[in-house]
Design a protein around this motif. Structure first.
Motif, PDB file in Angstrom:
ATOM      1  N   ASN A 228       5.979  32.532  44.499  1.00 14.28           N
ATOM      2  CA  ASN A 228       4.935  31.693  43.844  1.00 14.28           C
ATOM      3  C   ASN A 228       4.377  32.430  42.484  1.00 14.28           C
ATOM      4  N   PRO A 229       4.216  31.554  41.472  1.00 14.14           N
ATOM      5  CA  PRO A 229       4.453  30.004  41.046  1.00 14.14           C
ATOM      6  C   PRO A 229       6.030  29.711  40.964  1.00 14.14           C
ATOM      7  N   ILE A 230       6.330  28.767  40.843  1.00  9.99           N
ATOM      8  CA  ILE A 230       7.741  28.276  40.407  1.00  9.99           C
ATOM      9  C   ILE A 230       7.686  27.432  39.184  1.00  9.99           C
ATOM     10  N   ILE A 231       8.325  27.903  38.302  1.00 10.50           N
ATOM     11  CA  ILE A 231       8.288  27.024  37.184  1.00 10.50           C
ATOM     12  C   ILE A 231       9.306  25.925  37.057  1.00 10.50           C
ATOM     13  N   VAL A 232       8.884  24.764  36.633  1.00  9.85           N
ATOM     14  CA  VAL A 232       9.754  23.734  36.538  1.00  9.85           C
ATOM     15  C   VAL A 232       9.998  23.146  35.203  1.00  9.85           C
ATOM     16  N   GLU A 233      11.446  23.230  34.647  1.00  6.13           N
ATOM     17  CA  GLU A 233      11.600  22.640  33.393  1.00  6.13           C
ATOM     18  C   GLU A 233      12.402  21.294  33.674  1.00  6.13           C
ATOM     19  N   ILE A 234      12.242  20.135  32.926  1.00  7.73           N
ATOM     20  CA  ILE A 234      12.657  18.920  33.120  1.00  7.73           C
ATOM     21  C   ILE A 234      13.515  18.513  31.951  1.00  7.73           C
ATOM     22  N   LYS A 235      14.777  18.212  31.804  1.00  8.78           N
ATOM     23  CA  LYS A 235      15.733  17.769  30.717  1.00  8.78           C
ATOM     24  C   LYS A 235      16.150  16.455  31.168  1.00  8.78           C
ATOM     25  N   PRO A 236      16.152  15.683  30.093  1.00 11.60           N
ATOM     26  CA  PRO A 236      16.871  14.411  30.252  1.00 11.60           C
ATOM     27  C   PRO A 236      18.276  14.552  30.334  1.00 11.60           C
ATOM     28  N   GLU A 237      18.779  15.589  29.521  1.00 13.81           N
ATOM     29  CA  GLU A 237      20.285  15.853  29.268  1.00 13.81           C
ATOM     30  C   GLU A 237      20.273  17.290  29.049  1.00 13.81           C
ATOM     31  N   ILE A 238      21.770  17.786  29.495  1.00 13.39           N
ATOM     32  CA  ILE A 238      22.166  19.059  29.214  1.00 13.39           C
ATOM     33  C   ILE A 238      23.634  19.005  28.749  1.00 13.39           C
ATOM     34  N   ASN A 239      23.745  19.606  27.491  1.00 19.07           N
ATOM     35  CA  ASN A 239      24.992  19.382  27.005  1.00 19.07           C
ATOM     36  C   ASN A 239      25.675  20.637  26.327  1.00 19.07           C
ATOM     37  N   ASN A 240      26.630  20.780  25.836  1.00 19.15           N
ATOM     38  CA  ASN A 240      27.171  21.915  25.483  1.00 19.15           C
ATOM     39  C   ASN A 240      26.521  22.498  23.925  1.00 19.15           C
ATOM     40  N   ARG A 241      25.688  21.584  23.679  1.00 22.12           N
ATOM     41  CA  ARG A 241      24.880  22.125  22.324  1.00 22.12           C
ATOM     42  C   ARG A 241      23.514  22.703  22.715  1.00 22.12           C
ATOM     43  N   ASN A 242      23.177  22.401  23.775  1.00 20.98           N
ATOM     44  CA  ASN A 242      21.668  22.831  24.102  1.00 20.98           C
ATOM     45  C   ASN A 242      21.679  23.709  25.218  1.00 20.98           C
ATOM     46  N   LEU A 243      22.916  23.972  25.624  1.00 24.78           N
ATOM     47  CA  LEU A 243      22.966  24.763  26.748  1.00 24.78           C
ATOM     48  C   LEU A 243      22.607  26.285  26.860  1.00 24.78           C
ATOM     49  N   ASP A 244      22.927  26.775  25.427  1.00 25.77           N
ATOM     50  CA  ASP A 244      22.529  28.230  25.098  1.00 25.77           C
ATOM     51  C   ASP A 244      21.166  28.384  25.124  1.00 25.77           C
ATOM     52  N   GLU A 245      20.540  27.124  24.124  1.00 22.11           N
ATOM     53  CA  GLU A 245      19.087  26.998  23.965  1.00 22.11           C
ATOM     54  C   GLU A 245      18.438  27.316  25.523  1.00 22.11           C
TER      55      GLU A 245
ATOM     56  N   LEU B 290      15.309  20.712  36.186  1.00 24.85           N
ATOM     57  CA  LEU B 290      15.975  19.367  36.805  1.00 24.85           C
ATOM     58  C   LEU B 290      16.317  18.503  35.668  1.00 24.85           C
ATOM     59  N   TYR B 291      17.564  18.128  35.730  1.00 24.02           N
ATOM     60  CA  TYR B 291      18.044  17.375  34.678  1.00 24.02           C
ATOM     61  C   TYR B 291      18.638  16.125  34.967  1.00 24.02           C
ATOM     62  N   ASP B 292      18.406  15.094  34.184  1.00 24.65           N
ATOM     63  CA  ASP B 292      18.988  13.639  34.629  1.00 24.65           C
ATOM     64  C   ASP B 292      20.656  13.576  34.281  1.00 24.65           C
ATOM     65  N   SER B 293      21.164  14.147  33.257  1.00 21.90           N
ATOM     66  CA  SER B 293      22.491  14.028  33.223  1.00 21.90           C
ATOM     67  C   SER B 293      23.199  15.058  32.485  1.00 21.90           C
ATOM     68  N   LEU B 294      24.494  15.500  32.526  1.00 22.90           N
ATOM     69  CA  LEU B 294      25.407  16.504  31.888  1.00 22.90           C
ATOM     70  C   LEU B 294      26.055  15.644  30.968  1.00 22.90           C
ATOM     71  N   ARG B 295      26.352  16.125  29.869  1.00 16.87           N
ATOM     72  CA  ARG B 295      27.416  15.508  28.776  1.00 16.87           C
ATOM     73  C   ARG B 295      28.164  16.654  28.216  1.00 16.87           C
ATOM     74  N   ASN B 296      29.647  16.459  28.503  1.00 14.16           N
ATOM     75  CA  ASN B 296      30.620  17.363  27.813  1.00 14.16           C
ATOM     76  C   ASN B 296      30.615  18.973  28.303  1.00 14.16           C
ATOM     77  N   ILE B 297      29.918  18.906  29.565  1.00 14.21           N
ATOM     78  CA  ILE B 297      30.066  20.181  30.366  1.00 14.21           C
ATOM     79  C   ILE B 297      29.937  19.622  31.907  1.00 14.21           C
ATOM     80  N   THR B 298      30.147  20.675  32.720  1.00 19.85           N
ATOM     81  CA  THR B 298      30.117  20.414  34.182  1.00 19.85           C
ATOM     82  C   THR B 298      29.365  21.334  34.791  1.00 19.85           C
ATOM     83  N   ARG B 299      29.213  21.132  36.010  1.00 24.08           N
ATOM     84  CA  ARG B 299      28.119  21.918  36.775  1.00 24.08           C
ATOM     85  C   ARG B 299      28.655  23.466  36.868  1.00 24.08           C
ATOM     86  N   LYS B 300      29.998  23.648  36.810  1.00 20.50           N
ATOM     87  CA  LYS B 300      30.344  25.072  36.699  1.00 20.50           C
ATOM     88  C   LYS B 300      29.857  25.899  35.322  1.00 20.50           C
ATOM     89  N   ASP B 301      29.509  25.014  34.153  1.00 25.77           N
ATOM     90  CA  ASP B 301      29.142  25.825  33.147  1.00 25.77           C
ATOM     91  C   ASP B 301      27.576  25.928  33.302  1.00 25.77           C
TER      92      ASP B 301
END
Length: 298
Positions: free
Chosen positions: A211-228, A248-259
């Motif tokens: 505690n505490p636990i930080i929460v970040e919310i992302k509408p989308e995670i893709n290969n461009r913003n993953l490094d960021e 917590l992300y709503d969707s993935l684009r051009n990447i998979t969970r393994k990434d």
């Protein structure tokens, strides 16, 4: 030993019955063991008096539970309650209880075995003797009341799943599921510096995530913003008093969970899947389930 089992017509209590049979406990089934033509109230009274304890699978539609609980208290019979909905009736909270659905047998088993040990049986030298105890245990996390907040309908009703819309949605989630949370954008950023979306506190999650636990919310995670995002995680754990982050992300684009750079304390959870889990479980228990599944797959 014999148990009086009360439940609503239509509830599947197969797992509960199997748990009782596993422990060689006979069952009086309040739904089927009253013979045609017998007085219902008298049959219930006689059955409760002849049983060693009662099990209530409680939902708002169990119409007879108040009567049965009254009889049980009057004749000093121990009660084990399974609360499987958002509505809690306070007259059951003086008995041993667990927040669970009737098919969650392992969750029920833990609290039920405490009930048997602390309320029904107490070792006195060799023989096991029946005892009545004033101690009770409330197990599990409260299941949210869907009549007040339908998480699936609310999520599906968000047309534009933008950062702002999803943050507002999770403000409602934390409120509905009684999660201690701070929306960090409401804090003066001039004095606090760069801040994540939310910080949450949970006694149930503390043993595994702190505690505490930080929460970040992302509408989308893709290969461009993953490094960021990976750099964001580093900032989160170095500039805040925490070692755990939920992304917590709503969707993935051009990447998979393994990434995704998942670790035991940096968890990426798909919001649609979290919503499905929250539809029938508490927030902390849902996160624990995702954490265990993710960690075992790393």
């Amino acid at each position: 030993m014999r148990a009086f089992v009360s439940y609503r017509f239509g509830d599947d209590i197969t797992a509960i019955k199997e748990l009782l049979m596993e422990k060689d406990i006979d069952i009086f089934d309040s739904m089927f063991d009253i013979k045609t033509g017998e007085s219902f109230q008298q049959s219930i009274k006689d059955a409760i008096k002849s049983c060693d304890f009662l099990i209530f699978n409680y939902s708002e539609d169990n119409l007879y539970i108040a009567f049965e609980a009254g009889v049980a208290v009057a004749v000093n019979k121990p009660i084990f309650s399974i609360l499987n909905g958002g509505h809690e009736n306070t007259f059951l909270l003086d008995s041993t209880y667990v927040h669970a659905h009737p098919n969650e047998v392992e969750k029920i088993r833990f609290s039920f075995e405490l009930f048997l040990k602390n309320t029904i049986f107490k070792k006195k030298k060799n023989p096991l003797v029946m005892v009545r105890s004033s101690h009770y245990y409330g197990g599990g996390e409260a299941i949210p009341n869907k009549s007040h907040f339908n998480v699936v309908e609310r999520y599906n009703g968000i047309k534009d799943k933008s950062d702002i819309a999803l943050e507002r949605f999770f403000e409602e989630i934390f409120l509905a599921y009684s999660v201690n949370a701070v929306k960090n954008s409401n804090i003066n950023s001039q004095t606090s510096g760069w801040l994540p979306d939310f910080s949450i506190w949970s006694d149930l999650l503390a043993p595994i995530l702190g505690n505490p636990i930080i929460v970040e919310i992302k509408p989308e995670i893709n290969n461009r913003n993953l490094d960021e995002l990976a750099n964001t995680i580093i900032k989160l754990v170095t500039t805040n008093p925490t070692s755990s982050v939920l992304i917590l992300y709503d969707s993935l684009r051009n990447i998979t969970r393994k990434d995704l750079p998942i670790t035991p304390s940096h968890l990426f959870i798909a919001i649609p899947e979290l919503i499905e889990e929250l539809d029938s479980h508490g927030f902390a228990s849902s996160i624990r389930k995702f954490r265990n599944n993710l960690v075992h797959s790393i």
